[in-house]
Every structure is written in structure tokens, then in C-alpha cells.
Design a protein around this motif. Structure first.
Motif, PDB file in Angstrom:
ATOM      1  N   LEU A 133       0.828  -1.209   0.000  1.00  0.00           N
ATOM      2  CA  LEU A 133       0.000   0.000   0.000  1.00  0.00           C
ATOM      3  C   LEU A 133       0.857   1.252   0.000  1.00  0.00           C
ATOM      4  O   LEU A 133       0.613   2.189  -0.737  1.00  0.00           O
ATOM      5  N   THR A 134       1.891   1.231   0.836  1.00  0.00           N
ATOM      6  CA  THR A 134       2.768   2.402   0.889  1.00  0.00           C
ATOM      7  C   THR A 134       4.090   2.040   1.567  1.00  0.00           C
ATOM      8  O   THR A 134       4.262   0.928   2.070  1.00  0.00           O
ATOM      9  N   ILE A 135       5.012   2.992   1.559  1.00  0.00           N
ATOM     10  CA  ILE A 135       6.309   2.783   2.206  1.00  0.00           C
ATOM     11  C   ILE A 135       6.502   3.916   3.207  1.00  0.00           C
ATOM     12  O   ILE A 135       6.369   5.090   2.839  1.00  0.00           O
ATOM     13  N   ASP A 136       6.786   3.539   4.446  1.00  0.00           N
ATOM     14  CA  ASP A 136       7.034   4.547   5.485  1.00  0.00           C
ATOM     15  C   ASP A 136       8.484   5.013   5.335  1.00  0.00           C
ATOM     16  O   ASP A 136       9.423   4.297   5.684  1.00  0.00           O
ATOM     17  N   LYS A 137       8.619   6.215   4.812  1.00  0.00           N
ATOM     18  CA  LYS A 137       9.926   6.759   4.435  1.00  0.00           C
ATOM     19  C   LYS A 137      10.834   6.980   5.648  1.00  0.00           C
ATOM     20  O   LYS A 137      12.040   6.799   5.577  1.00  0.00           O
ATOM     21  N   GLU A 138      10.238   7.356   6.758  1.00  0.00           N
ATOM     22  CA  GLU A 138      11.043   7.686   7.943  1.00  0.00           C
ATOM     23  C   GLU A 138      11.670   6.434   8.541  1.00  0.00           C
ATOM     24  O   GLU A 138      12.809   6.436   8.985  1.00  0.00           O
ATOM     25  N   ASN A 139      10.900   5.324   8.555  1.00  0.00           N
ATOM     26  CA  ASN A 139      11.331   4.118   9.280  1.00  0.00           C
ATOM     27  C   ASN A 139      11.747   2.963   8.371  1.00  0.00           C
ATOM     28  O   ASN A 139      12.040   1.880   8.861  1.00  0.00           O
ATOM     29  N   LYS A 140      11.740   3.179   7.062  1.00  0.00           N
ATOM     30  CA  LYS A 140      12.060   2.116   6.096  1.00  0.00           C
ATOM     31  C   LYS A 140      11.159   0.894   6.306  1.00  0.00           C
ATOM     32  O   LYS A 140      11.630  -0.251   6.357  1.00  0.00           O
ATOM     33  N   VAL A 141       9.887   1.165   6.475  1.00  0.00           N
ATOM     34  CA  VAL A 141       8.936   0.069   6.704  1.00  0.00           C
ATOM     35  C   VAL A 141       7.971  -0.007   5.522  1.00  0.00           C
ATOM     36  O   VAL A 141       7.447   1.006   5.062  1.00  0.00           O
ATOM     37  N   ILE A 142       7.792  -1.247   5.029  1.00  0.00           N
ATOM     38  CA  ILE A 142       6.861  -1.475   3.918  1.00  0.00           C
ATOM     39  C   ILE A 142       5.521  -1.881   4.521  1.00  0.00           C
ATOM     40  O   ILE A 142       5.471  -2.762   5.386  1.00  0.00           O
ATOM     41  N   LEU A 143       4.463  -1.271   4.041  1.00  0.00           N
ATOM     42  CA  LEU A 143       3.133  -1.601   4.565  1.00  0.00           C
ATOM     43  C   LEU A 143       2.306  -2.216   3.444  1.00  0.00           C
ATOM     44  O   LEU A 143       2.062  -1.577   2.415  1.00  0.00           O
ATOM     45  N   SER A 144       1.906  -3.477   3.651  1.00  0.00           N
ATOM     46  CA  SER A 144       1.044  -4.127   2.662  1.00  0.00           C
ATOM     47  C   SER A 144      -0.336  -4.296   3.277  1.00  0.00           C
ATOM     48  O   SER A 144      -0.568  -3.894   4.420  1.00  0.00           O
ATOM     49  N   GLU A 145      -1.229  -4.939   2.525  1.00  0.00           N
ATOM     50  CA  GLU A 145      -2.585  -5.136   3.063  1.00  0.00           C
ATOM     51  C   GLU A 145      -2.559  -6.005   4.315  1.00  0.00           C
ATOM     52  O   GLU A 145      -3.373  -5.845   5.208  1.00  0.00           O
ATOM     53  N   ASN A 146      -1.573  -6.942   4.388  1.00  0.00           N
ATOM     54  CA  ASN A 146      -1.590  -7.908   5.493  1.00  0.00           C
ATOM     55  C   ASN A 146      -0.419  -7.803   6.462  1.00  0.00           C
ATOM     56  O   ASN A 146      -0.483  -8.347   7.555  1.00  0.00           O
ATOM     57  N   HIS A 147       0.674  -7.179   6.045  1.00  0.00           N
ATOM     58  CA  HIS A 147       1.882  -7.196   6.873  1.00  0.00           C
ATOM     59  C   HIS A 147       2.574  -5.831   6.870  1.00  0.00           C
ATOM     60  O   HIS A 147       2.268  -4.970   6.051  1.00  0.00           O
ATOM     61  N   SER A 148       3.575  -5.718   7.769  1.00  0.00           N
ATOM     62  CA  SER A 148       4.519  -4.601   7.666  1.00  0.00           C
ATOM     63  C   SER A 148       5.897  -5.159   8.023  1.00  0.00           C
ATOM     64  O   SER A 148       6.002  -6.063   8.856  1.00  0.00           O
ATOM     65  N   TRP A 149       6.943  -4.677   7.363  1.00  0.00           N
ATOM     66  CA  TRP A 149       8.282  -5.198   7.631  1.00  0.00           C
ATOM     67  C   TRP A 149       9.325  -4.146   7.269  1.00  0.00           C
ATOM     68  O   TRP A 149       9.057  -3.224   6.489  1.00  0.00           O
ATOM     69  N   PHE A 150      10.518  -4.330   7.865  1.00  0.00           N
ATOM     70  CA  PHE A 150      11.627  -3.403   7.628  1.00  0.00           C
ATOM     71  C   PHE A 150      12.419  -3.858   6.399  1.00  0.00           C
ATOM     72  O   PHE A 150      12.605  -5.054   6.180  1.00  0.00           O
ATOM     73  N   SER A 151      12.887  -2.889   5.609  1.00  0.00           N
ATOM     74  CA  SER A 151      13.732  -3.247   4.469  1.00  0.00           C
ATOM     75  C   SER A 151      14.796  -2.169   4.291  1.00  0.00           C
ATOM     76  O   SER A 151      14.475  -0.981   4.231  1.00  0.00           O
ATOM     77  N   LYS A 152      16.074  -2.622   4.207  1.00  0.00           N
ATOM     78  CA  LYS A 152      17.145  -1.631   4.030  1.00  0.00           C
ATOM     79  C   LYS A 152      16.988  -0.908   2.695  1.00  0.00           C
ATOM     80  O   LYS A 152      17.252   0.277   2.579  1.00  0.00           O
ATOM     81  N   TYR A 153      16.605  -1.681   1.670  1.00  0.00           N
ATOM     82  CA  TYR A 153      16.415  -1.118   0.325  1.00  0.00           C
ATOM     83  C   TYR A 153      15.105  -1.625  -0.264  1.00  0.00           C
ATOM     84  O   TYR A 153      14.624  -2.703   0.101  1.00  0.00           O
ATOM     85  N   VAL A 154      14.567  -0.848  -1.216  1.00  0.00           N
ATOM     86  CA  VAL A 154      13.371  -1.272  -1.950  1.00  0.00           C
ATOM     87  C   VAL A 154      13.648  -1.117  -3.437  1.00  0.00           C
ATOM     88  O   VAL A 154      14.209  -0.099  -3.864  1.00  0.00           O
ATOM     89  N   ILE A 155      13.287  -2.149  -4.198  1.00  0.00           N
ATOM     90  CA  ILE A 155      13.297  -2.000  -5.665  1.00  0.00           C
ATOM     91  C   ILE A 155      11.841  -2.059  -6.116  1.00  0.00           C
ATOM     92  O   ILE A 155      11.172  -3.085  -5.971  1.00  0.00           O
ATOM     93  N   THR A 156      11.351  -0.940  -6.616  1.00  0.00           N
ATOM     94  CA  THR A 156       9.956  -0.890  -7.068  1.00  0.00           C
ATOM     95  C   THR A 156       9.907  -1.314  -8.528  1.00  0.00           C
ATOM     96  O   THR A 156      10.635  -0.775  -9.364  1.00  0.00           O
ATOM     97  N   ALA A 157       9.047  -2.293  -8.809  1.00  0.00           N
ATOM     98  CA  ALA A 157       8.922  -2.807 -10.185  1.00  0.00           C
ATOM     99  C   ALA A 157       7.441  -3.046 -10.460  1.00  0.00           C
ATOM    100  O   ALA A 157       7.029  -4.134 -10.856  1.00  0.00           O
ATOM    101  N   THR A 158       6.648  -2.005 -10.217  1.00  0.00           N
ATOM    102  CA  THR A 158       5.188  -2.170 -10.240  1.00  0.00           C
ATOM    103  C   THR A 158       4.571  -1.986 -11.632  1.00  0.00           C
ATOM    104  O   THR A 158       3.349  -2.065 -11.780  1.00  0.00           O
TER     105      THR A 158
END
Ligand SMILES: Cc1cc2nc3c(=O)[nH]c(=O)nc-3n(C[C@H](O)[C@H](O)[C@H](O)COP(=O)(O)OP(=O)(O)OC[C@H]3O[C@@H](n4cnc5c(N)ncnc54)[C@H](O)[C@@H]3O)c2cc1C
Length: 302
Positions: free
Chosen positions: A86-111
Motif C-alpha cells: 500500500l505504501t512505504i514509510d519513508k522515515e522508518n524504512k517500513v513497507i506496509l502491505s494489506e496484510n503485513h509490515s516489515w523493515f527493508s534496508k532497500y526497496v526495488i519498485t517494479a510495479t
């Protein structure tokens, strides 16, 4: 699913799959998250031969998807399907999906990209009529019907020519006076008695009755209401950049701005594939090569 990764790849089309393969090869702890129940992205829509991807001539997109799937399995790359970010929390490097949230050092967006919308009333209800999505595969659905095709490019003209033989009548409606479609398609459409071309005409509303299309309102010199059975919107594609927490999009094309290493304005978020590539240059090869560039750049920093 773990609660921390080196790299999260969002989207399992060619760009995301390539990025994940390269991350794995370079020793990064990677996961791919894909909103659909199947990998492949737009490959799922390719019904014709794919002859332009080196080493893997395929009779359609599904065949190439099978090869990609085997590759992911062989390298044991974790993939989470039915997981819409759904979105990416820029401050905390947290990915938010419909079901989960998790930390990621890097993100590669390929949507990737999807059909461009008109954003007019009645358009959303058309999503339920998916059987009309292919004029080549489902030509029988158009038998005896009056069809409005909106657009002025190859996709619109090819669709009109595909169904003209079986349908009652086809209206090809375009907002401007000139067409982007190749000359051959335009000439064939003009000379086809079943196809009526309407230039300088803008569809402003799609009217439905009993869960079926009834008519369309057209803004032109006459301001017409046209009775039709089916509406196909063929006005090009638009990048799916909504998940990115950034402002740097090209205003006209909506493509995401990146530097030469495909880094966005947020240093730990990269973008690859159709989300950064003008439609005229988008391809499986482009997407795959961009996935590699992002992964390699990240591996040099982790
Ligand atoms: C009909 C057709 C025929 C084509 N023929 C060819 C051809 O012959 N040769 C060629 O080289 N190219 C062809 N292409 C183009 C090629 O398929 C694309 O350029 C390529 O698929 C782009 O890859 P991508 O990974 O950037 O995006 P996509 O393939 O669009 O994949 C993006 C993925 O991201 C997922 N996603 C989107 N948002 C989210 C989210 N919020 N959370 C999680 N997942 C998300 C989507 O579900 C999708 O699976 C064709 C395209 C079409 C439509």
C-alpha cells in the motif's frame, strides 16, 4: 515472511524477477511481493509469440512465465503472492502491505504499468466486463454487438479491425483530429464499412442499465448520446507509481524520476521497468536489464 530484509522487490513482472535473481546471486537477503496470485505482470496478457527475448522464444506470455517461475524456484527466491503493497514509510524504512509490515534496508519498485484511464463516470463498472479485454482471443463476444472503441493508437485501431467482421457496428472515437496508429491500420479502418471513425470527439460518460452498457455521452459539435453494447478504452498505458512516497514524477508521463543507477529521490528506494520507461521503449529486455542495474548498485552499498 520475516520482519526484516536487505531488499524488498515490489512487483513480480520481468523487472522485479530479474532484480530478485540478481539480489540473490549477489548474496542479499531478498523477498519479492506481488499483489496478484501469479507472477509475470504484463506477460500474462501476451497471447502472441514472444520472439524478441534472447534465448527464450515462447509461444505466449504464459510459456515465458513458466521459465521465469522455474528460475525463481531453482534459486530458492522467496516470493509472497496476493500481497499488495500500500505504501512505504519513508522515515522508518517500513513497507506496509494489506496484510503485513516489515523493515527493508532497500526497496526495488517494479510495479509496471497498466491501461490508462479516462476518469469519467461509469468507467469503473467496465472492470466487471473483463471478457471483452481481448479482441483477438474473445472475438465471438463481439458478434452482433455495437461497440465503441476509444483511442487513436495501434491498440484501438487493431481492436476495431479484429472485431469489425463479426460485430454489428464499430465506432472508433478519438478526441483529436490526428491518429498515432500506423498508416496501414488507419487506411484499413477508413475503408471498412462497419467502422465509423469519429474525430474531435470526447467520451464524457458511460451509462449502464441492468449491469450492462447502455450508451455513451460524447462531447463534440453535436454533443451526442450513442447507444452501444460494449465500450473498450484503448488510450495507452500509465505507470503504477502510487506506492512510492516520492513527488518526483514527470508531470506529463507520470514516469518516476531516477538517476543513472535507477535510484529515486529517496536514496534507498530504486525504480525499474515500465514505471520509469516511456511506453515506446518498454520491453521485457529493458525491464530485465534495469532490475540488474538496481540490484548491483545496492550490492555495492550493503
Ligand atoms: C499485450 C502485450 C504484449 C507485449 N509484447 C511484448 C513483446 O512481445 N516483447 C517485449 O519485450 N515486451 C512486450 N510487452 C511489454 C512487456 O510485457 C513489459 O514491458 C514488461 O512486462 C514490463 O515489465 P515490468 O516488470 O516493468 O512490469 P509489469 O510486467 O507490469 O509487472 C509489474 C508487476 O507489479 C505488480 N504490482 C503492481 N502494483 C503492486 C503493488 N502495489 N504491490 C505488489 N505488486 C504490485 C503487478 O501485479 C505486476 O505483476 C507486451 C506488453 C503487452 C501488454
Amino acid at each position: 515472511m520475516d520482519n526484516s530484509y536487505d531488499v524488498t522487490v515490489i512487483g513480480a513482472g520481468p523487472a522485479g524477477i530479474s532484480a530478485a535473481i540478481w539480489c540473490k546471486r549477489l548474496g542479499l537477503n531478498v523477498i519479492i511481493v506481488e499483489k496478484r496470485k501469479k507472477i509475470g505482470g504484463q506477460l500474462q496478457k501476451i497471447r502472441n509469440d514472444i520472439i524478441d527475448y534472447p534465448g527464450l522464444i515462447s509461444s505466449n506470455g504464459d510459456e515465458l512465465i513458466d521459465s521465469f517461475e522455474k528460475h525463481l524456484q531453482k534459486l530458492n527466491i522467496p516470493i509472497k503472492l496476493n500481497e499488495k503493497v500500500l505504501t512505504i514509510d519513508k522515515e522508518n524504512k517500513v513497507i506496509l502491505s494489506e496484510n503485513h509490515s516489515w523493515f527493508s534496508k532497500y526497496v526495488i519498485t517494479a510495479t509496471g504499468s497498466g491501461p490508462r484511464k479516462l476518469n469519467i463516470p461509469g468507467e469503473e463498472q467496465l472492470n466487471e466486463h473483463t471478457k471483452y479485454s481481448s479482441t483477438s482471443k474473445n472475438v465471438d463476444c463481439f458478434r452482433g454487438k455495437t461497440v465503441a472503441i476509444i483511442g487513436g493508437g495501434d491498440h484501438a485501431f487493431e481492436g476495431a479491425l479484429n472485431i469489425a467482421g463479426v460485430s454489428k457496428r464499430v465506432f472508433l472515437i478519438h478526441r483529436s483530429n490526428t491518429f498515432k496508429a500506423r498508416k496501414k491500420f488507419v487506411e484499413q479502418a477508413i475503408s471498412n464499412p462497419k467502422i465509423t471513425i469519429m474525430k474531435n470527439s470526447q467520451v464524457t460518460k458511460i451509462n449502464h442499465e441492468n449491469n450492462a452498457v447502455k450508451s455513451i455521452n460524447i462531447s463534440n459539435k453535436e454533443n451526442q448520446t450513442l447507444e452501444v453494447d460494449i465500450v473498450l478504452i484503448r488510450i495507452g498505458v500509465s505507470p503504477n507509481g502510487k506506492v512510492l512516497p516520492i513527488e518526483s514524477h514527470d508531470n506529463k508521463s507520470s514516469l518516476v524520476d531516477v538517476d543513472k543507477n535507477l535510484r529515486t529521490s529517496v536514496p534507498w528506494i530504486f525504480a525499474t521497468g515500465d514505471i520509469i520507461t516511456p511506453p515506446a521503449l518498454s520491453s521485457i529486455s529493458t525491464a530485465v536489464s534495469q532490475g540488474m542495474i538496481a540490484a548491483k548498485t545496492i550490492s555495492l552499498e550493503v
